[in-house]
Scaffold this active site. Sequence first.
Site, PDB file in Angstrom:
ATOM      1  CG  LEU A  46      -1.825   1.182   1.465  1.00 58.81           C
ATOM      2  CD1 LEU A  46      -2.806   1.396   0.313  1.00 58.81           C
ATOM      3  CD2 LEU A  46      -2.605   1.021   2.785  1.00 58.81           C
ATOM      4  CB  VAL A  47       3.432   2.602   2.337  1.00 61.29           C
ATOM      5  CG1 VAL A  47       2.489   2.502   3.517  1.00 61.29           C
ATOM      6  CG2 VAL A  47       4.532   1.568   2.422  1.00 61.29           C
ATOM      7  CG  HIS A  59      -0.285   2.883  -4.301  1.00 60.93           C
ATOM      8  ND1 HIS A  59      -0.698   2.943  -5.610  1.00 60.93           N
ATOM      9  CD2 HIS A  59      -0.163   1.568  -4.001  1.00 60.93           C
ATOM     10  CE1 HIS A  59      -0.826   1.709  -6.085  1.00 60.93           C
ATOM     11  NE2 HIS A  59      -0.515   0.854  -5.127  1.00 60.93           N
ATOM     12  CD  GLN A  62       5.803  -4.819  13.496  1.00 61.63           C
ATOM     13  OE1 GLN A  62       6.919  -4.766  12.982  1.00 61.63           O
ATOM     14  NE2 GLN A  62       4.984  -5.822  13.272  1.00 61.63           N
ATOM     15  NE  ARG A  67      10.789  -2.314  14.482  1.00 59.11           N
ATOM     16  CZ  ARG A  67      10.504  -1.271  13.726  1.00 59.11           C
ATOM     17  NH1 ARG A  67       9.311  -1.118  13.242  1.00 59.11           N
ATOM     18  NH2 ARG A  67      11.423  -0.355  13.475  1.00 59.11           N
ATOM     19  CB  ALA A  75     -10.810  11.792  -6.429  1.00 56.95           C
ATOM     20  NE  ARG A  80      -0.941  -1.951  -5.430  1.00 60.21           N
ATOM     21  CZ  ARG A  80       0.209  -2.586  -5.298  1.00 60.21           C
ATOM     22  NH1 ARG A  80       0.272  -3.892  -5.445  1.00 60.21           N
ATOM     23  NH2 ARG A  80       1.329  -1.921  -5.051  1.00 60.21           N
TER      24      ARG A  80
END
Length: 220
Positions: free
Chosen positions: A76-77, A79, A89, A140, A157, A167
């Site tokens: 996701l990141v 993007h 963490q 972690r 948008a 995606r």
Amino acid sequence: MNVKLIGFTPYPEKIPAMAAKLTHSKSKPEELNKTAAKELKSILEHVMNLGHTSVIEHTSFTFAISDVSRSLTHQLVRHRIASYAQQSQRYVNIKEPNYVTPPKIATDKKMKKAYDETMNSIWKEYNRLLELGIPAEDARYILPNAACTNIIVTMNARSLLNFFELRCCQQAQWEIRQLANNMLKEVKKVAPTIFKNAGPICKSKKICPENKKDCPLYPK
Ligand SMILES: Cc1cc2nc3c(=O)[nH]c(=O)nc-3n(C[C@H](O)[C@H](O)[C@H](O)COP(=O)(O)OP(=O)(O)OC[C@H]3O[C@@H](n4cnc5c(N)ncnc54)[C@H](O)[C@@H]3O)c2cc1C
């Protein structure tokens, strides 16, 4: 996975439509506020069909996403045209095993057992490191990609249209595809004109850059 649209720019479709009208108008921006809703909708439909999507950058959407894997958030990141805040963490140590199980593992009893055992033993070692005084930021390192996380993301948008093209595609991994489809469902409720043709690129642009002819969504 939980996905909630927790905020968006007021007048999510009116403002981009006014912005589009402004470009071809002698009127001042505040005068465009009086434009009839029907006309604004038709202007927005027109620019969306032309692909002149810079005007929809004026509208942003914020999502609260929880119980997804770190694998997903890593994707996701990537993007970049977005803003993120993710559970750390370093500062939050989740002492109980908390992880996502891929469906292909969840539906196979034997594999699921092995997977759960592996996760439990990872968390056991993680807790052992914490007990030995290793800081959470170092302990972690042994946590898996499957570890659950929570994230808030804001995208405009235009960036969302790009995100959905990539995606919602069948080539994207199941988890981020599920996230993208959930996000799309949410934004369609509040901005139906902007997201009318949103989705995988085979839907939005009727092309398949991957040329995956065996894909059920391959454009006719
Ligand atoms: C199916 C799939 C498989 C993938 N596999 C891999 C992989 O194996 N390895 C890997 O590293 N990544 C992989 N990715 C990630 C992919 O390469 C992109 O990083 C990710 O999808 C973000 O897309 P984006 O750059 O379009 O989005 P954003 O970063 O949000 O950018 C949006 C748009 O802005 C423009 N833009 C943004 N930044 C720049 C810039 N610096 N210069 C010029 N233009 C810019 C581009 O037009 C871009 O499309 C994969 C993605 C998908 C969907």
